[in-house]
Scaffold this motif. Structure first.
Motif, mmCIF file in Angstrom:
data_model
loop_
_atom_site.group_PDB
_atom_site.id
_atom_site.type_symbol
_atom_site.label_atom_id
_atom_site.label_comp_id
_atom_site.label_asym_id
_atom_site.label_seq_id
_atom_site.Cartn_x
_atom_site.Cartn_y
_atom_site.Cartn_z
ATOM 1 N N THR A 201 0.838 -1.199 0.000
ATOM 2 C CA THR A 201 0.000 0.000 0.000
ATOM 3 C C THR A 201 0.874 1.249 0.000
ATOM 4 O O THR A 201 1.795 1.368 0.811
ATOM 5 C CB THR A 201 -0.911 0.020 1.239
ATOM 6 N N THR A 202 0.594 2.160 -0.901
ATOM 7 C CA THR A 202 1.301 3.435 -0.957
ATOM 8 C C THR A 202 0.435 4.505 -0.312
ATOM 9 O O THR A 202 -0.697 4.733 -0.734
ATOM 10 C CB THR A 202 1.603 3.837 -2.413
ATOM 11 N N VAL A 203 0.961 5.150 0.725
ATOM 12 C CA VAL A 203 0.247 6.212 1.429
ATOM 13 C C VAL A 203 0.811 7.553 0.972
ATOM 14 O O VAL A 203 2.018 7.791 1.074
ATOM 15 C CB VAL A 203 0.387 6.062 2.950
ATOM 16 N N ALA A 204 -0.044 8.414 0.459
ATOM 17 C CA ALA A 204 0.402 9.728 -0.018
ATOM 18 C C ALA A 204 1.027 10.512 1.134
ATOM 19 O O ALA A 204 0.472 10.540 2.235
ATOM 20 C CB ALA A 204 -0.768 10.504 -0.612
ATOM 21 N N PRO A 205 2.163 11.137 0.913
ATOM 22 C CA PRO A 205 2.847 11.850 2.007
ATOM 23 C C PRO A 205 2.143 13.110 2.449
ATOM 24 O O PRO A 205 2.342 13.566 3.570
ATOM 25 C CB PRO A 205 4.223 12.160 1.406
ATOM 26 N N GLU A 206 1.312 13.715 1.593
ATOM 27 C CA GLU A 206 0.620 14.948 1.933
ATOM 28 C C GLU A 206 -0.838 14.868 1.490
ATOM 29 O O GLU A 206 -1.166 14.180 0.526
ATOM 30 C CB GLU A 206 1.294 16.153 1.267
ATOM 31 N N ALA A 207 -1.686 15.607 2.218
ATOM 32 C CA ALA A 207 -3.101 15.660 1.853
ATOM 33 C C ALA A 207 -3.290 16.477 0.576
ATOM 34 O O ALA A 207 -2.479 17.342 0.247
ATOM 35 C CB ALA A 207 -3.919 16.266 2.991
ATOM 36 N N MET A 208 -4.365 16.183 -0.140
ATOM 37 C CA MET A 208 -4.678 16.863 -1.388
ATOM 38 C C MET A 208 -6.096 17.407 -1.338
ATOM 39 O O MET A 208 -6.924 16.953 -0.555
ATOM 40 C CB MET A 208 -4.591 15.895 -2.588
ATOM 41 N N THR A 209 -6.375 18.367 -2.198
ATOM 42 C CA THR A 209 -7.757 18.751 -2.446
ATOM 43 C C THR A 209 -8.366 17.721 -3.400
ATOM 44 O O THR A 209 -7.641 16.927 -4.020
ATOM 45 C CB THR A 209 -7.843 20.145 -3.073
ATOM 46 N N PHE A 210 -9.679 17.749 -3.527
ATOM 47 C CA PHE A 210 -10.307 16.804 -4.445
ATOM 48 C C PHE A 210 -9.869 17.065 -5.883
ATOM 49 O O PHE A 210 -9.697 16.126 -6.664
ATOM 50 C CB PHE A 210 -11.831 16.867 -4.326
ATOM 51 N N ALA A 211 -9.695 18.328 -6.248
ATOM 52 C CA ALA A 211 -9.235 18.636 -7.603
ATOM 53 C C ALA A 211 -7.863 18.049 -7.850
ATOM 54 O O ALA A 211 -7.590 17.473 -8.916
ATOM 55 C CB ALA A 211 -9.229 20.146 -7.818
ATOM 56 N N GLU A 212 -6.969 18.162 -6.873
ATOM 57 C CA GLU A 212 -5.626 17.584 -7.011
ATOM 58 C C GLU A 212 -5.674 16.063 -7.036
ATOM 59 O O GLU A 212 -4.915 15.412 -7.771
ATOM 60 C CB GLU A 212 -4.746 18.065 -5.859
ATOM 61 N N PHE A 213 -6.587 15.500 -6.253
ATOM 62 C CA PHE A 213 -6.730 14.045 -6.231
ATOM 63 C C PHE A 213 -7.174 13.504 -7.585
ATOM 64 O O PHE A 213 -6.606 12.547 -8.112
ATOM 65 C CB PHE A 213 -7.738 13.649 -5.149
ATOM 66 N N PHE A 214 -8.187 14.131 -8.171
ATOM 67 C CA PHE A 214 -8.665 13.673 -9.472
ATOM 68 C C PHE A 214 -7.640 13.918 -10.572
ATOM 69 O O PHE A 214 -7.602 13.187 -11.567
ATOM 70 C CB PHE A 214 -9.986 14.375 -9.815
ATOM 71 N N GLU A 215 -6.814 14.946 -10.399
ATOM 72 C CA GLU A 215 -5.762 15.202 -11.385
ATOM 73 C C GLU A 215 -4.629 14.190 -11.252
ATOM 74 O O GLU A 215 -4.091 13.715 -12.260
ATOM 75 C CB GLU A 215 -5.222 16.618 -11.213
ATOM 76 N N ALA A 216 -4.286 13.844 -10.019
ATOM 77 C CA ALA A 216 -3.199 12.881 -9.801
ATOM 78 C C ALA A 216 -3.618 11.462 -10.165
ATOM 79 O O ALA A 216 -2.792 10.652 -10.601
ATOM 80 C CB ALA A 216 -2.745 12.939 -8.343
ATOM 81 N N TYR A 217 -4.911 11.162 -9.995
ATOM 82 C CA TYR A 217 -5.432 9.823 -10.305
ATOM 83 C C TYR A 217 -6.607 10.001 -11.274
ATOM 84 O O TYR A 217 -7.772 10.018 -10.856
ATOM 85 C CB TYR A 217 -5.875 9.108 -9.027
ATOM 86 N N PRO A 218 -6.339 10.134 -12.553
ATOM 87 C CA PRO A 218 -7.357 10.557 -13.533
ATOM 88 C C PRO A 218 -8.582 9.663 -13.615
ATOM 89 O O PRO A 218 -9.666 10.139 -13.948
ATOM 90 C CB PRO A 218 -6.584 10.558 -14.862
ATOM 91 N N THR A 219 -8.441 8.372 -13.358
ATOM 92 C CA THR A 219 -9.589 7.471 -13.523
ATOM 93 C C THR A 219 -10.311 7.193 -12.215
ATOM 94 O O THR A 219 -11.169 6.309 -12.163
ATOM 95 C CB THR A 219 -9.115 6.135 -14.127
ATOM 96 N N SER A 220 -9.992 7.939 -11.167
ATOM 97 C CA SER A 220 -10.540 7.627 -9.849
ATOM 98 C C SER A 220 -11.957 8.152 -9.636
ATOM 99 O O SER A 220 -12.678 7.639 -8.779
ATOM 100 C CB SER A 220 -9.628 8.194 -8.760
ATOM 101 N N ALA A 221 -12.372 9.173 -10.383
ATOM 102 C CA ALA A 221 -13.661 9.820 -10.136
ATOM 103 C C ALA A 221 -14.823 8.925 -10.562
ATOM 104 O O ALA A 221 -14.752 8.222 -11.576
ATOM 105 C CB ALA A 221 -13.730 11.154 -10.870
ATOM 106 N N TYR A 222 -15.889 8.958 -9.759
ATOM 107 C CA TYR A 222 -17.135 8.327 -10.169
ATOM 108 C C TYR A 222 -17.821 9.206 -11.213
ATOM 109 O O TYR A 222 -17.421 10.342 -11.452
ATOM 110 C CB TYR A 222 -18.063 8.127 -8.966
#
Length: 260
Positions: A201-222
């Motif tokens: 399991t890879t744990v992100a070192p820093e928290a993100m906003t939802f916009a940053e999360f969807f940008e970092a993981y493009p296919t993650s959004a419902y």
């Protein structure tokens, strides 16, 4: 005296005093018949937690927080009782009480169906697969052999400093296979599921906003996420339906829609 002195010496050497190994709390959170996880190690891009081998005997099951169910029940009661009272007050003198009772029965039946569906929501790692269902989504089954990447990412809630974890399970091409949002689960549940999967399991070192999360993981959004235009369209439809329902009720009860 020698025995007492020796016992005192042993107790003094341990900062926690005498502690029986039998009474020590176990740190294993996944109930199964296998060895404990490998110790974690760090690597670029975040903390990697080693995952032990997963066997057919591994079983982890988590369910949503029951407080969500209680909140739903309270919301239904708080809204339904005053609205029904007003409608009956207008309808009964006009002989339309039956229509209100029918509408009330439909609303109560639909609400109970949704609440019952909530009781079937879970996520399970067992029998060589990761599976689970949502309230309005069908069962999703992911063979563990397809799991290539497991990420836990803390994401900010709105504009506050509070964060909730997101568990993202992806295949070798980085496509989302399964995702859990920490808002709906008990603390530690996402970590339990991640520990039962066959890859680190890879744990992100820093928290993100939802916009940053969807940008970092493009296919993650419902399908309903990260689409402002869709939210605006659904809101417009909801307002139109509410207005249409109000006009229909006023027409049924013979109430004037416009002042003379």
């Amino acid at each position: 005296m020698a025995y007492g002195a020796r016992l005192e010496s042993v107790l003094g050497e341990s900062p926690r005093g005498f502690e029986s190994p039998i009474l020590r709390p176990s740190s294993i959170v996944v109930q199964h018949r296998r060895a404990a996880p490998n110790p974690p190690h760090t690597a670029p891009g975040g903390l990697h937690r080693g995952s032990p081998p997963v066997t057919d005997e591994t079983t982890v099951r988590i369910v949503p927080r029951r407080s969500l169910l209680v909140t739903g029940l309270v919301s239904i009661v708080v809204v339904l009782i005053p609205v029904s009272g007003v409608l009956y007050w207008f309808a009964v003198p006009r002989g339309q009480g039956g229509w209100v009772a029918l509408a009330q029965a439909i609303v109560v039946g639909g609400s109970l169906t949704v609440l019952f569906r909530q009781l079937t929501v879970d996520t399970v790692v067992a029998d060589g697969e990761l599976r689970g269902r949502g309230i309005f989504s069908p069962m999703v089954r992911v063979p563990l052999t397809r799991v290539a990447k497991v990420d836990i990412v803390p994401v900010y809630v709105g504009q506050s400093a509070e964060t909730v974890p997101q568990l993202l399970v992806r295949d070798a091409d980085g496509r989302r296979l399964y995702r859990l949002r920490g808002t709906f689960w008990h603390p530690g549940d996402l970590e339990r599921v991640a520990a039962a999967l066959p890859v680190p399991t890879t744990v992100a070192p820093e928290a993100m906003t939802f916009a940053e999360f969807f940008e970092a993981y493009p296919t993650s959004a419902y399908w309903f996420e990260n689409r402002p235009w869709l939210v605006a369209a659904l809101l417009a439809v909801a307002i139109a339906v509410a207005i249409g329902l109000a006009v229909a009720i006023m027409t049924l009860f013979g109430m004037p829609i416009r002042a003379a």
